[in-house]
Design a protein around this motif. Structure first.
Motif: not given
Lengths: 529, 419
Positions: A206-225, A231-237
């Motif tokens: 995440t820290g060294l990534a681009s928007y192209r890369s970040l958009r795959h997990h910084h999105n409503p679906k990932t955040m909702t899940h 809590h890592a085991p329960s985090s889709e992020l």
């Protein structure tokens, strides 16, 4: 005496009012009898010899890794990346832990004859740090040795010349990271684990990534899940970052991860009452409270903000591990939970939170309404393991003025997001589909991100997405003292007092609700049984 | 004949000016406008027909006059005492000939194109009147009429804010098609202004157009840009971004075809985002945009609105000044540096649409029906309640209104074929 663990107080008629943050102010708030207040554990003791602990970690790595000195050799290309201004909160007193770790790494690099060394602030899509902020994080010695020669960089997620596409994960997630870091013989990452979602593969992926890369997990679906992010085991992020991190590792990029935990000693002595339990306040604490709360109440907001943003936390190094990313992170997480975990029995109908002046995204800046939502619903709500503190369909009551005030230099796209997106929709999915791309690719925002000190154009979307899980889970969000127009624009409900808010909450949760107050900061994580 | 009359009384102009600092239209109670009985206009001879107003609108220039804030540049082309009111639908009191040379019967509804050009003044047509550009006529103070740029500013013709006849010249008379309601007919004059403004500079399909203000003229310009595309095949701009202050204005702007509607203070940011421009500054504060709208219609005409137009119009772009400005102070350095064209848009005449020449009023008849613009009439008042009417017009936006009109008892609210 060893520090006491966090605990849950059930209020009765003799319980004194509790401290309630309200932006750049704080006051005492009486909670209904029978309410629960969750207090953070007391800060763990600092390590006696932090420099020694750091050296020890570098020389005795965790997981399958050689010691750092064995990885260094003359003629190699070394890149040291470090967490940015968003950590820790508040910024810590000098010397910053990043400075201590990086100086130790540089000592070994110098001893090994490594000349090609570059430092990179891992900004992701955050704003560029200013020179004073960099000097504070790295110390003057490091800054003066590297910055004048162009060897101190800030990651630019919009510089195609300095990004390298690594590949796609089995889930189709594109991984694109900083080219210099990716092409180095060794990438050393220096992290601060303030909360459990920091660190691990997220540091590089995440820290060294681009928007192209970040958009795959910084999105409503990932955040909702991600239930929750902490809590890592329960985090889709977390899962997405781990897939990306493993792809980075498999691509041959060699990472030496250094993770640290700080204790939760959050406020200096003149503000130490802020992290004490109210019934234990001494006469001095009461006097400090009376003086500071009065002064902040009387001061213009800008002055109050300057006073509070000037606070430097006496955080101290609690633990440090170095070596292989996943093994290091596993050890660090144990320490984070040991310091911050509080066992909470069962959920509540109503959760209350006093929101302070600071979040990861407004250091030396303004907590605008979107960041208010993110701090309450994205961060405090998600500081749990197991189940949220508040039940599904319950109510969150937050305290904050929520003025429609924005830092134009730091948050330019937030202003447009507030005026042009939130006036149309508060639905993360809708804004993701209809508005995100235009903001993410807006050349002016990109220009300000790359050349000024602005968060990336897409950043307000991400902050709103952070709230997705909470917004889906909660039956109502009420902001006490919030500017009515701003609060309503975000789809929340304004209330003048806690009593009003409780009346409004009863429409949702029934006439005799249970209430739990998160006495935060210092930070803690609720282990909800 | 009962009418509202403006008299040349400097002390009352001063009083009106001071009263208007408490709100537009407040000058009515203390200023030079007086309600009373007086003589009807004299018969002005051949070509003139007495007509009785059914509805007469109140426009921004009327309010500026009532409040003593009108530009002094009009002094030489106004004669006192005059009866205001130039947005008029009226009934002909006797048979006559209209602007197209067609005969009409007594009792016919007519809309008045109020400019008092060469034809009305009995003069040989100046080059502008010959070209149908009657709004540009240079003889507004000459001929057999006393000075007056329009009906409603001339001591000889009378005006719409009366219950008695006013005089309308053949060149001013447009017979209202049966299909129009009175409300639609009274909107023909302001909508002719809007059409003329929309045609003052060519629009391309790739253009971004900004509209400042969403009162009658602002809404009219938005509607006109879309109407001219729908009905006459003119280019529809890629985007029409509107700064509208009130929620009813925002709804109307959307209904009339605006692609983006924002609060006025957000217009700069909306234009910037739409054209992917930047700001000339680095701080994140928006100042002048690095790009901007290709065309900006300023339908307010204040110092602030012109300054905003200069900030948000692209270098080399054009600003069409639709709202009537007075004596104001504006920094024109951006106009100079950005090589922006500032274009005035006043009144109407004959429009050239490709190979077709068409009087703006005829175009406006089509326009008001096609877009249902009679709905913009928000309230009718008898002239006895003129102070209320003018106060309402002065606060139209904040009170959820767009167009306020004076009515006579002979006006109806429905189409003839409605029940």
């Amino acid at each position: 005496m060893s520090p006491r663990p966090g605990f849950v107080l059930e209020t009765d008629r003799s319980t004194p009012p509790t401290l309630m943050w309200n932006g750049e102010k704080f006051g005492l708030q009486q909670l209904p009898t029978g309410s629960r207040i969750v207090y953070a554990p007391e800060p763990f003791d600092a390590l006696n010899d932090p420099e020694g602990a750091i050296r020890d970690a570098l020389n005795h790595p965790t997981g399958e890794s050689e010691p750092l000195h064995a990885l260094l050799h003359a003629g190699m290309k070394l890149t040291i990346c470090f967490d940015d201004i968003s950590l820790p909160l508040p910024p810590m007193v000098a010397p910053d832990i990043r400075q201590m770790v990086i100086e130790a790494v540089l000592d070994q690099a110098a001893a090994a004859g490594v000349d090609d060394v570059v430092l990179i602030a891992a900004l992701a899509l955050h704003r560029r740090m200013t020179e004073p902020e960099l000097r504070h994080a790295l110390g003057n010695r490091v800054y003066d040795a590297f910055a004048p020669n162009g060897q101190l960089l800030q990651h630019d997620a919009e510089d195609p010349e300095n990004l390298l596409f690594i590949g796609e994960t089995p889930h189709g997630e594109e991984v694109e990271i900083n080219k210099r870091a990716a092409e180095s013989d060794l990438l050393v990452y220096v992290n601060i684990n303030l909360v459990a979602m920091d660190g691990g593969h997220k540091s590089v992926a995440t820290g060294l990534a681009s928007y192209r890369s970040l958009r795959h997990h910084h999105n409503p679906k990932t955040m909702t899940h991600s239930k929750s992010f902490m809590h890592a085991p329960s985090s889709e992020l977390h899962s997405a970052n781990w897939r990306m991190g493993r792809l980075i590792k498999d691509s041959g990029i060699k990472i030496f991860q250094i993770e640290t935990t700080l204790n939760t000693d959050t406020f200096p002595s003149n503000f130490s009452f802020l992290q004490k339990r109210e019934w234990e306040w001494t006469l001095r604490d009461r006097a400090a409270y009376a003086a500071s709360s009065s002064a902040l109440s009387l001061a213009p907001t800008k002055l109050a903000r300057n006073i509070l943003q000037g606070i430097r936390a006496p955080h101290a190094l609690r633990s440090v591990y170095a070596g292989e990313v996943e093994a290091v992170h596993e050890k660090i997480l144990e320490d984070v939970w040991a310091q911050q975990g509080v066992r909470v029995e069962g959920q509540t109908d109503i959760v209350t939170m006093g929101l302070p002046y600071i979040s990861p995204y407004n250091v030396n800046s303004i907590l605008n309404p979107i960041l208010v939502a993110c701090l309450g619903l994205g961060y405090f709500f998600n500081m749990y393991r197991g189940k949220p503190v508040v039940r599904e369909g319950g109510v969150a009551i937050m305290f904050h003025p929520t003025q429609p005030e924005f830092h134009p230099g730091h948050h330019p796209s937030y202003i447009d997001f507030f005026e042009q997106v939130l006036t149309q929709t508060t639905d993360p999915e809708v804004m993701h589909k209809e508005f995100e791309e235009a903001f993410a690719t807006d050349p002016w925002y990109i220009h300000l991100y790359r050349t000024g000190h602005a968060y990336h154009g897409v950043h307000p979307f991400y902050m709103w997405y952070w709230c997705s899980h909470a917004m889906e889970h909660l039956g109502r969000v009420i902001i006490v003292g919030g500017d009515p127009k701003s609060v309503r624009r975000m789809g929340f409900h304004p209330a003048s007092t806690l009593d009003d808010a409780l009346e409004m909450a009863k429409d949702v949760v029934g006439p005799s609700p249970t209430l739990t107050h998160l006495h935060n900061p210092p930070l803690f994580m609720a282990d909800v049984q | 004949m009962k009418a509202l009359r403006m008299e040349r009384r400097p002390t009352r102009f001063v009083a009106a000016y001071l009263a208007s600092t408490f709100g537009s239209g407040r000058g009515a109670g203390v200023g030079p406008l007086r309600l009373g009985d007086g003589p009807s206009p004299r018969d002005l001879g051949p070509g003139w027909t007495p007509v009785t107003p059914l509805l007469a609108g109140i426009c921004g220039s009327d309010l500026a006059t009532v409040d003593g804030r009108a530009s002094r540049s009009f002094e030489s082309i106004v004669s006192f005492p005059f009866i205001p009111g130039h947005e008029i639908v009226a009934l002909a009191e006797r048979a006559g000939i209209d602007a197209h040379g067609q005969a009409f019967e007594a009792g016919t509804r007519i809309a008045i194109q109020p400019v008092l050009g060469c034809a009305a003044r009995g003069l040989a047509l100046c080059r502008f009147c010959q070209a149908g550009e009657v709004g540009r006529c240079g003889n507004l103070a000459h001929g057999h009429l006393r000075p007056g740029l329009q009906t409603g500013y001339c001591a000889d013709t009378g005006g719409g804010w009366s219950d008695g006849p006013l005089m309308a010249h053949q060149s001013q008379i447009f017979v209202v098609p049966e299909v129009l309601t009175d409300d639609e007919a009274v909107m023909v004059e302001p909508m002719a202004c809007a059409l003329h403004a929309a045609l003052r500079c060519p629009i391309d399909v790739t253009d971004t157009v900004a509209v400042i203000g969403a009162g009658t003229l602002g809404l009219g310009v938005i509607g006109a840009l879309n109407f001219l595309s729908d009905a006459y095949g003119l280019a529809r701009p890629h985007k029409i971004i509107v700064g509208a202050k009130y929620s009813h204005q925002q709804r109307s702007a959307k209904d009339l075809g605006a692609t983006d509607v924002v609060e006025p203070k957000q217009l700069d940011r909306a234009v910037r985002a739409a054209v992917h421009a930047g700001s000339m500054g680095f701080s994140g504060h928006l100042g002048e945009l690095s790009g901007g709208a290709n065309v900006t219609f300023d339908c307010v005409g204040s110092a602030d609105s012109i300054a905003q137009a200069l900030r948000i119009t692209a270098p080399g772009g054009r600003i069409v000044l639709v709202g009537m400005p007075g004596k104001i102070s504006v920094d024109l350095a951006p106009l100079w540096r950005r090589e922006i064209e500032l274009i005035g848009a006043y009144a109407y005449g004959v429009e050239q649409l490709g190979d077709v020449s068409i009087p703006t009023f005829d175009l406006a008849f089509e326009f008001v029906v096609a877009k249902g613009l009679g709905n913009l009439v928000s309230a009718r008042y008898p002239i006895d309640r003129f102070e209320e009417a003018l106060a309402h017009a002065g606060q139209a936006g904040s009170r959820g209104a767009t167009k306020i009109v004076f009515e006579s008892s002979r006006s109806t609210k429905h189409r003839k074929d409605d029940a």
